[in-house]
Design an enzyme around this catalytic site. Structure first.
Site, PDB file in Angstrom:
ATOM      1  CG  ASP A   9     -62.662   9.857 -24.963  1.00 15.81           C
ATOM      2  OD1 ASP A   9     -63.228   8.772 -25.104  1.00 15.81           O
ATOM      3  OD2 ASP A   9     -62.332  10.232 -24.883  1.00 15.81           O
ATOM      4  CG  LEU A  10     -60.288   6.014 -20.708  1.00 12.06           C
ATOM      5  CD1 LEU A  10     -60.776   6.036 -19.051  1.00 12.06           C
ATOM      6  CD2 LEU A  10     -60.639   3.934 -20.094  1.00 12.06           C
ATOM      7  CG  ASP A  11     -56.859   7.369 -24.617  1.00 10.68           C
ATOM      8  OD1 ASP A  11     -55.638   8.340 -24.029  1.00 10.68           O
ATOM      9  OD2 ASP A  11     -56.260   7.429 -25.585  1.00 10.68           O
ATOM     10  CB  THR A  17     -54.029   5.303 -21.840  1.00  8.78           C
ATOM     11  OG1 THR A  17     -55.465   5.791 -21.962  1.00  8.78           O
ATOM     12  CG2 THR A  17     -54.522   4.559 -20.304  1.00  8.78           C
ATOM     13  CE  LYS A  45     -53.456  11.688 -28.419  1.00  7.45           C
ATOM     14  NZ  LYS A  45     -52.857  12.725 -27.877  1.00  7.45           N
ATOM     15  N   GLY A  46     -59.381   8.005 -29.954  1.00  8.35           N
ATOM     16  CA  GLY A  46     -60.618   7.286 -30.572  1.00  8.35           C
ATOM     17  C   GLY A  46     -60.935   6.413 -31.764  1.00  8.35           C
ATOM     18  CB  ILE A  47     -59.398   4.994 -34.648  1.00  4.93           C
ATOM     19  CG1 ILE A  47     -59.595   6.448 -35.087  1.00  4.93           C
ATOM     20  CG2 ILE A  47     -59.496   3.655 -35.817  1.00  4.93           C
ATOM     21  CD1 ILE A  47     -60.961   6.960 -35.762  1.00  4.93           C
ATOM     22  NE  ARG A  49     -57.852  -3.960 -28.858  1.00  2.00           N
ATOM     23  CZ  ARG A  49     -57.673  -4.996 -27.709  1.00  2.00           C
ATOM     24  NH1 ARG A  49     -57.836  -6.169 -28.318  1.00  2.00           N
ATOM     25  NH2 ARG A  49     -58.547  -3.742 -26.655  1.00  2.00           N
ATOM     26  CB  SER A 116     -63.806   4.501 -23.280  1.00  2.00           C
ATOM     27  OG  SER A 116     -62.651   3.955 -23.931  1.00  2.00           O
ATOM     28  CB  ALA A 117     -62.191   3.630 -29.238  1.00  2.00           C
ATOM     29  CB  SER A 118     -60.119   1.738 -24.655  1.00  2.00           C
ATOM     30  OG  SER A 118     -59.497   0.891 -24.071  1.00  2.00           O
ATOM     31  CG  ASN A 120     -57.134  -2.658 -22.389  1.00  2.00           C
ATOM     32  OD1 ASN A 120     -57.325  -4.291 -22.000  1.00  2.00           O
ATOM     33  ND2 ASN A 120     -57.040  -2.916 -23.718  1.00  2.00           N
ATOM     34  CE  LYS A 147     -65.780   7.091 -28.542  1.00  2.00           C
ATOM     35  NZ  LYS A 147     -65.048   7.376 -27.482  1.00  2.00           N
ATOM     36  CD  GLU A 171     -64.537  11.302 -27.752  1.00  2.00           C
ATOM     37  OE1 GLU A 171     -63.461  11.802 -27.724  1.00  2.00           O
ATOM     38  OE2 GLU A 171     -64.867   9.959 -27.521  1.00  2.00           O
ATOM     39  CG  ASP A 172     -59.109  12.920 -26.519  1.00  2.00           C
ATOM     40  OD1 ASP A 172     -60.076  11.915 -26.242  1.00  2.00           O
ATOM     41  OD2 ASP A 172     -58.015  13.048 -26.414  1.00  2.00           O
TER      42      ASP A 172
END
Ligand code: B16
Ligand code: MG
Length: 218
Positions: A9-11, A17, A45-47, A49, A116-118, A120, A147, A171-172
């Protein structure tokens, strides 16, 4: 089990971020009369936009206040603000021991993917100078359900040419750990036991990640 891939996962795992997401959502919330605090930010988090916006509108009892087009405009305005905040990111914002873990995986021929869900994510990896480590970066717009659905992790394993059982997911967020578990990968949760108790393994921070990965590989 012989693991052949690790999916990040990223963030909250590679960099933090979440603080920038929070600043941008809080600012938008103020404009539309909805107050959010750091505690509430945890559930974003993880959701995605748009799902985050829905949660914020529900919190402010304004879920029926805007039509789809207006919601898209609100999400766009939040993202424009968020992207300006991302300008501050540098390689010094990579969380502890992430580079060491990535190098260890490369040295051991373990495939590396990003789920990642992002939207970006590629920009963020570029700013952190980490993009070259990733064989696959899944575009979240290409997967049906976000997710906690396992779709993004399953798609990542598929693109890496691996069976889900051959992969470890990191994951976080609670939603992310559920997604990894549902995909039948081994889940490593980074954070607190109270939030991530479904994870197969939990470590308090990325500081412990290299060592944890070493115990699973080889
Ligand atoms: P964007 P992750 C997630 O990243 C964030 O945790 C979440 O707060 C954010 O809403 C989501 O990305 C979408 O991000 O607005 O940049 O497309 O934890 O899945 O790496
Ligand atoms: Mg995350």
């Amino acid at each position: 089990m012989v693991y052949k891939g690790v999916i990040f996962d990223l963030d909250g795992v590679i960099t933090d971020t979440a603080q920038y997401h929070y600043t941008a959502w809080k600012y938008l919330g103020e404009k539309i009369g909805i107050d959010i605090d750091e505690n509430f930010n945890e559930c974003l988090k993880g959701i995605s936009r748009l799902e985050s916006l829905e949660k914020i509108l529900i919190k402010g009892n304004k879920e029926n206040f805007y039509n789809d087009l207006q919601k898209e405009d609100l999400a766009k305005s939040k993202n424009e603000h968020y992207v300006t905040l991302l300008d501050k990111l540098t390689p010094s914002d990579v969380l502890e021991n992430i580079v060491e873990t990535l190098n260890y995986l490369k040295e051991n021929d373990i495939k590396i993917g990003l789920a990642s869900a992002s939207k970006n994510a590629p920009t963020i990896l570029d700013k952190l100078q980490l993009r070259d480590y990733f064989e696959v970066i899944v575009d979240p717009a290409q997967v049906k359900k976000g997710k906690p659905s396992p779709d993004i992790f399953l798609e990542c394993a598929k693109m890496l040419g691996l069976d889900a059982k051959e992969c470890i997911g990191i994951e976080d967020s609670k939603a992310g750990v559920v997604a990894i578990n549902e995909s039948n990968m081994l889940s490593i949760g980074i954070g607190s036991e109270s939030n991530l108790n479904h994870a197969n393994m939990i470590i308090p921070s990325t500081k412990e990640l290299t060592q944890t990965i070493k115990t699973l590989i080889n």
